[in-house]
Motif scaffolding. Structure first.
Motif, mmCIF file in Angstrom:
data_model
loop_
_atom_site.group_PDB
_atom_site.id
_atom_site.type_symbol
_atom_site.label_atom_id
_atom_site.label_comp_id
_atom_site.label_asym_id
_atom_site.label_seq_id
_atom_site.Cartn_x
_atom_site.Cartn_y
_atom_site.Cartn_z
ATOM 1 N N PHE A 12 -9.254 1.194 -10.187
ATOM 2 C CA PHE A 12 -7.934 1.473 -9.620
ATOM 3 C C PHE A 12 -6.854 0.605 -10.248
ATOM 4 O O PHE A 12 -5.715 1.035 -10.418
ATOM 5 C CB PHE A 12 -7.916 1.252 -8.103
ATOM 6 C CG PHE A 12 -8.632 2.313 -7.322
ATOM 7 C CD1 PHE A 12 -8.407 3.662 -7.563
ATOM 8 C CD2 PHE A 12 -9.532 1.967 -6.331
ATOM 9 C CE1 PHE A 12 -9.071 4.640 -6.832
ATOM 10 C CE2 PHE A 12 -10.206 2.936 -5.599
ATOM 11 C CZ PHE A 12 -9.968 4.273 -5.850
ATOM 12 N N LEU A 13 -7.193 -0.629 -10.588
ATOM 13 C CA LEU A 13 -6.204 -1.570 -11.121
ATOM 14 C C LEU A 13 -6.149 -1.599 -12.644
ATOM 15 O O LEU A 13 -5.298 -2.270 -13.218
ATOM 16 C CB LEU A 13 -6.480 -2.980 -10.588
ATOM 17 C CG LEU A 13 -6.393 -3.137 -9.072
ATOM 18 C CD1 LEU A 13 -6.712 -4.565 -8.671
ATOM 19 C CD2 LEU A 13 -5.025 -2.728 -8.553
ATOM 20 N N GLY A 14 -7.088 -0.900 -13.298
ATOM 21 C CA GLY A 14 -7.094 -0.878 -14.755
ATOM 22 C C GLY A 14 -7.514 -2.199 -15.368
ATOM 23 O O GLY A 14 -7.024 -2.580 -16.431
ATOM 24 N N VAL A 15 -8.430 -2.905 -14.694
ATOM 25 C CA VAL A 15 -8.945 -4.183 -15.196
ATOM 26 C C VAL A 15 -10.466 -4.118 -15.199
ATOM 27 O O VAL A 15 -11.064 -3.152 -14.758
ATOM 28 C CB VAL A 15 -8.452 -5.374 -14.326
ATOM 29 C CG1 VAL A 15 -6.929 -5.488 -14.350
ATOM 30 C CG2 VAL A 15 -8.957 -5.244 -12.887
ATOM 31 N N GLY A 43 -9.458 -2.492 1.408
ATOM 32 C CA GLY A 43 -8.588 -1.525 0.753
ATOM 33 C C GLY A 43 -7.109 -1.858 0.888
ATOM 34 O O GLY A 43 -6.348 -1.738 -0.073
ATOM 35 N N LEU A 44 -6.673 -2.306 2.068
ATOM 36 C CA LEU A 44 -5.264 -2.643 2.271
ATOM 37 C C LEU A 44 -4.871 -3.861 1.438
ATOM 38 O O LEU A 44 -3.825 -3.878 0.798
ATOM 39 C CB LEU A 44 -4.982 -2.893 3.751
ATOM 40 C CG LEU A 44 -3.548 -3.276 4.099
ATOM 41 C CD1 LEU A 44 -2.555 -2.218 3.616
ATOM 42 C CD2 LEU A 44 -3.415 -3.505 5.597
ATOM 43 N N GLU A 45 -5.742 -4.861 1.405
ATOM 44 C CA GLU A 45 -5.465 -6.047 0.590
ATOM 45 C C GLU A 45 -5.390 -5.658 -0.892
ATOM 46 O O GLU A 45 -4.527 -6.133 -1.635
ATOM 47 C CB GLU A 45 -6.539 -7.111 0.808
ATOM 48 C CG GLU A 45 -6.266 -8.402 0.075
ATOM 49 C CD GLU A 45 -7.333 -9.462 0.292
ATOM 50 O OE1 GLU A 45 -7.218 -10.517 -0.339
ATOM 51 O OE2 GLU A 45 -8.279 -9.237 1.084
ATOM 52 N N LEU A 46 -6.284 -4.781 -1.321
ATOM 53 C CA LEU A 46 -6.283 -4.314 -2.705
ATOM 54 C C LEU A 46 -4.994 -3.549 -3.009
ATOM 55 O O LEU A 46 -4.379 -3.737 -4.068
ATOM 56 C CB LEU A 46 -7.493 -3.432 -2.975
ATOM 57 C CG LEU A 46 -7.631 -2.941 -4.409
ATOM 58 C CD1 LEU A 46 -7.895 -4.110 -5.354
ATOM 59 C CD2 LEU A 46 -8.753 -1.921 -4.507
ATOM 60 N N ALA A 47 -4.547 -2.705 -2.086
ATOM 61 C CA ALA A 47 -3.311 -1.939 -2.278
ATOM 62 C C ALA A 47 -2.114 -2.875 -2.434
ATOM 63 O O ALA A 47 -1.266 -2.671 -3.312
ATOM 64 C CB ALA A 47 -3.089 -0.987 -1.110
ATOM 65 N N ARG A 48 -2.069 -3.913 -1.628
ATOM 66 C CA ARG A 48 -0.960 -4.877 -1.718
ATOM 67 C C ARG A 48 -1.020 -5.646 -3.029
ATOM 68 O O ARG A 48 0.013 -5.935 -3.642
ATOM 69 C CB ARG A 48 -0.976 -5.802 -0.519
ATOM 70 C CG ARG A 48 -0.552 -5.056 0.736
ATOM 71 C CD ARG A 48 -0.373 -5.952 1.920
ATOM 72 N NE ARG A 48 0.131 -5.165 3.043
ATOM 73 C CZ ARG A 48 -0.240 -5.338 4.294
ATOM 74 N NH1 ARG A 48 -1.098 -6.289 4.606
ATOM 75 N NH2 ARG A 48 0.261 -4.584 5.244
ATOM 76 N N ALA A 50 -2.280 -4.476 -5.794
ATOM 77 C CA ALA A 50 -1.874 -3.505 -6.818
ATOM 78 C C ALA A 50 -0.352 -3.401 -6.887
ATOM 79 O O ALA A 50 0.217 -3.313 -7.973
ATOM 80 C CB ALA A 50 -2.496 -2.139 -6.526
ATOM 81 N N GLN A 51 0.304 -3.441 -5.731
ATOM 82 C CA GLN A 51 1.765 -3.381 -5.716
ATOM 83 C C GLN A 51 2.368 -4.585 -6.430
ATOM 84 O O GLN A 51 3.348 -4.454 -7.161
ATOM 85 C CB GLN A 51 2.292 -3.322 -4.281
ATOM 86 C CG GLN A 51 2.101 -1.979 -3.636
ATOM 87 C CD GLN A 51 2.571 -1.977 -2.197
ATOM 88 O OE1 GLN A 51 2.344 -2.932 -1.450
ATOM 89 N NE2 GLN A 51 3.215 -0.886 -1.813
ATOM 90 N N LYS A 52 1.779 -5.755 -6.230
ATOM 91 C CA LYS A 52 2.277 -6.959 -6.912
ATOM 92 C C LYS A 52 2.119 -6.847 -8.421
ATOM 93 O O LYS A 52 2.973 -7.290 -9.177
ATOM 94 C CB LYS A 52 1.532 -8.206 -6.418
ATOM 95 C CG LYS A 52 1.986 -8.701 -5.068
ATOM 96 C CD LYS A 52 1.364 -10.043 -4.802
ATOM 97 C CE LYS A 52 0.377 -9.918 -3.685
ATOM 98 N NZ LYS A 52 -0.342 -11.137 -3.365
#
Length: 136
Positions: A12-15, A43-48, A50-52
Motif C-alpha cells: 500500500f505504501l510502495g515500500v 489499518g487506521l494507524e497505517l492510513a494516517r 500513509a497520509q504523512k
C-alpha cells in the motif's frame, strides 16, 4: 480494528517489507500480531502514516478553486490525432489519464516530461471494499 499484514502494508505504501518492519522497530508504527501470529499494523494507524508520507509537490500555478483533488505530476504520455488527445500524468504513485482536445494540448504547451496538474471534481466517486467485508 482492521489489521494489515506487513507485506500488504508495504504494498500500500510502495515500500519494502523491511521498511515497514524498521518503522515498527523505531516506533513510527505500532507492531501487532494478527490471528495467525503474523506481524501486522492497525489499518487506521497505517492510513494516517500513509497520509504523512503522501506529500506530492505543491501546485506551482495554484489558483482559487473549489476542486480539492489536485495531483501534480509529470506528463508521461501524449497520444493525439487532429481533434482529440489522451494525456497521461504520473502523480507520485498514481497514473492519471485525461482526454482533451488536441488544441488544448498545444495551448497548454504539454510535452513529455513537463509538469502539469490534474484537477478532478467529480460528483460520483465509487468506493469498493474486498469481497465480503462491509457488506450487509
Amino acid at each position: 480494528m482492521t489489521l494489515i499484514r506487513v507485506s500488504e502494508a508495504a504494498r500500500f505504501l510502495g515500500v519494502s517489507d523491511d521498511t515497514v518492519r524498521r518503522w515498527t522497530d523505531n516506533g513510527s508504527l505500532t507492531a501487532l500480531r494478527d490471528e495467525s501470529g503474523r506481524l501486522a499494523v492497525d489499518g487506521l494507524e497505517l492510513a494516517r502514516h500513509a497520509q504523512k508520507l503522501a506529500q506530492l509537490p505543491g501546485d506551482p500555478h495554484r489558483t482559487g478553486s473549489s476542486a480539492r483533488n489536485r495531483f501534480v505530476g509529470l506528463v508521461t504520455g501524449i497520444t493525439a490525432d487532429t481533434v482529440m488527445a489522451q494525456v497521461e500524468l504520473q502523480c507520485g504513485p498514481f497514473r492519471v489519464v485525461s482526454l482533451m482536445s488536441s488544441e488544448a494540448v498545444r495551448d497548454l504547451g504539454l510535452e513529455l516530461g513537463s509538469v502539469a496538474t490534474a484537477v478532478v471534481k467529480a460528483t460520483t466517486v465509487i468506493i469498493e471494499t474486498p469481497q465480503g467485508k462491509g457488506t450487509a
